[in-house]
Design an enzyme around this catalytic site. Structure first.
Site, mmCIF file in Angstrom:
data_model
loop_
_atom_site.group_PDB
_atom_site.id
_atom_site.type_symbol
_atom_site.label_atom_id
_atom_site.label_comp_id
_atom_site.label_asym_id
_atom_site.label_seq_id
_atom_site.Cartn_x
_atom_site.Cartn_y
_atom_site.Cartn_z
ATOM 1 N N ARG A 68 0.948 -1.328 -0.044
ATOM 2 C CA ARG A 68 -0.015 -0.081 0.051
ATOM 3 C C ARG A 68 0.918 1.235 -0.011
ATOM 4 N NH1 ARG A 68 -5.494 -0.200 0.974
ATOM 5 N NH2 ARG A 68 -6.254 -2.364 1.515
ATOM 6 N N MET A 93 -12.313 3.560 -4.573
ATOM 7 C CA MET A 93 -12.626 2.502 -3.829
ATOM 8 C C MET A 93 -11.308 1.701 -3.088
ATOM 9 S SD MET A 93 -15.915 2.262 -3.711
ATOM 10 C CE MET A 93 -16.297 0.568 -3.281
ATOM 11 N N LEU A 96 -7.264 4.479 2.203
ATOM 12 C CA LEU A 96 -5.879 5.351 2.206
ATOM 13 C C LEU A 96 -5.346 5.421 3.590
ATOM 14 C CD1 LEU A 96 -7.122 8.160 -0.032
ATOM 15 C CD2 LEU A 96 -5.643 6.434 -0.572
ATOM 16 N N ASN A 110 -14.135 13.289 0.960
ATOM 17 C CA ASN A 110 -14.813 12.128 0.443
ATOM 18 C C ASN A 110 -16.592 12.250 0.361
ATOM 19 O OD1 ASN A 110 -15.078 9.410 -0.619
ATOM 20 N ND2 ASN A 110 -15.773 9.139 1.726
ATOM 21 N N HIS A 112 -19.914 10.212 0.968
ATOM 22 C CA HIS A 112 -20.361 8.740 1.391
ATOM 23 C C HIS A 112 -21.815 9.023 0.952
ATOM 24 C CE1 HIS A 112 -20.270 5.072 3.468
ATOM 25 N NE2 HIS A 112 -21.332 5.732 4.125
ATOM 26 N N ASP A 148 -14.775 6.846 6.882
ATOM 27 C CA ASP A 148 -15.900 7.345 6.869
ATOM 28 C C ASP A 148 -16.178 8.061 8.290
ATOM 29 O OD1 ASP A 148 -16.486 6.321 4.271
ATOM 30 O OD2 ASP A 148 -17.407 4.457 5.082
ATOM 31 N N GLU A 177 -26.028 13.522 -4.121
ATOM 32 C CA GLU A 177 -24.909 13.768 -4.098
ATOM 33 C C GLU A 177 -24.188 14.742 -5.032
ATOM 34 O OE1 GLU A 177 -22.637 9.819 -4.214
ATOM 35 O OE2 GLU A 177 -24.411 8.951 -3.531
#
Ligand code: GRF
Length: 216
Positions: A68, A93, A96, A110, A112, A148, A177
């Site tokens: 990663r 997707m 991080l 972000n 959600h 989140d 959104e």
């Protein structure tokens, strides 16, 4: 007016990305979408971005195996190459790590598809329906290492209707959104938004409701 240089990170169809591109066509919008990065070479959003004349890059996570850190180094290098100031995750997707997230304090956001802190994670529409939620929606938030969980910038709600399916509900949430993401990016790009004790404030006051914010 100098506009903030923004990258949008995607993995799929890129409809939120498209909403941000559309909002940023207005020269008075305080952010400019200069780069789209996908971790998947086949992401549908890449062709939308190219058609809009925006630079695209692919950082394919499968090339990095389980490493990663190496994936994130490659991502960071691309963002630096384009002198990116704000990063928007839009259906990106990959989780991080804290190392990456901490490089972008109050500059990584972000979207959600749920009213956080309810329904973190995946399958939010199904879970909202299964739980008998009456209100559902979407949240734009700053990204922190815990998934989140970052400070909420803007939320938009929809009523859950009797007879709603995952499909009908997700469609109405998606429309929300596309409305709130440009609003939230505008607030961040204007530089008036700050986090205090885990809450977002504009000029020291709570962020107004999405219905009171300008459309993007
Ligand atoms: C959106 O529902 C977003 O909230 C979630 O993933 C989906 C991406 O859709 N994180 P799109 O690629 O923006 O169309």
């Amino acid at each position: 007016m100098s506009r903030r240089r923004v990258a949008v990170l995607i993995s799929g169809r890129g409809s939120n990305m498209a909403a941000l591109i559309e909002a940023a066509k207005d020269k008075n919008y305080p952010a400019e979408i200069v780069l789209i990065v996908s971790n998947r070479p086949d992401a549908g959003g890449l062709s939308i971005a190219r058609a809009a004349g925006i630079a695209t890059e692919t950082v394919d996570h499968t090339n990095f195996g389980k490493d990663r850190a190496a994936f994130e180094r490659a991502l960071q290098a691309v963002l630096e190459k384009y002198k990116i100031e704000i990063v928007c995750l839009a259906g990106f997707m990959r989780l991080l790590t804290a190392d990456f997230v901490n490089k972008w304090p109050e500059r990584l956001i972000n979207i959600h598809p749920a009213l956080l802190p309810a329904f973190k994670g995946l399958d939010t529409h199904k879970r909202a329906l299964d739980a008998g939620a009456k209100i559902h929606g979407a949240t734009v938030h700053f990204v922190v290492p815990e998934m989140d969980s970052g400070p909420i910038i803007v939320q938009g709600a929809v009523k859950v209707r009797p007879g709603d399916s995952e499909e009908t509900l997700s469609k109405r949430v998606l429309a929300v959104e596309h409305h709130i993401y440009p609003q939230a990016l505008k607030l961040v790009a204007e530089g008036r938004l700050h986090v205090e004790n885990g809450r977002c404030l504009i000029d020291g006051l709570p962020v107004p409701d999405a219905s009171e914010l300008s459309p993007g």
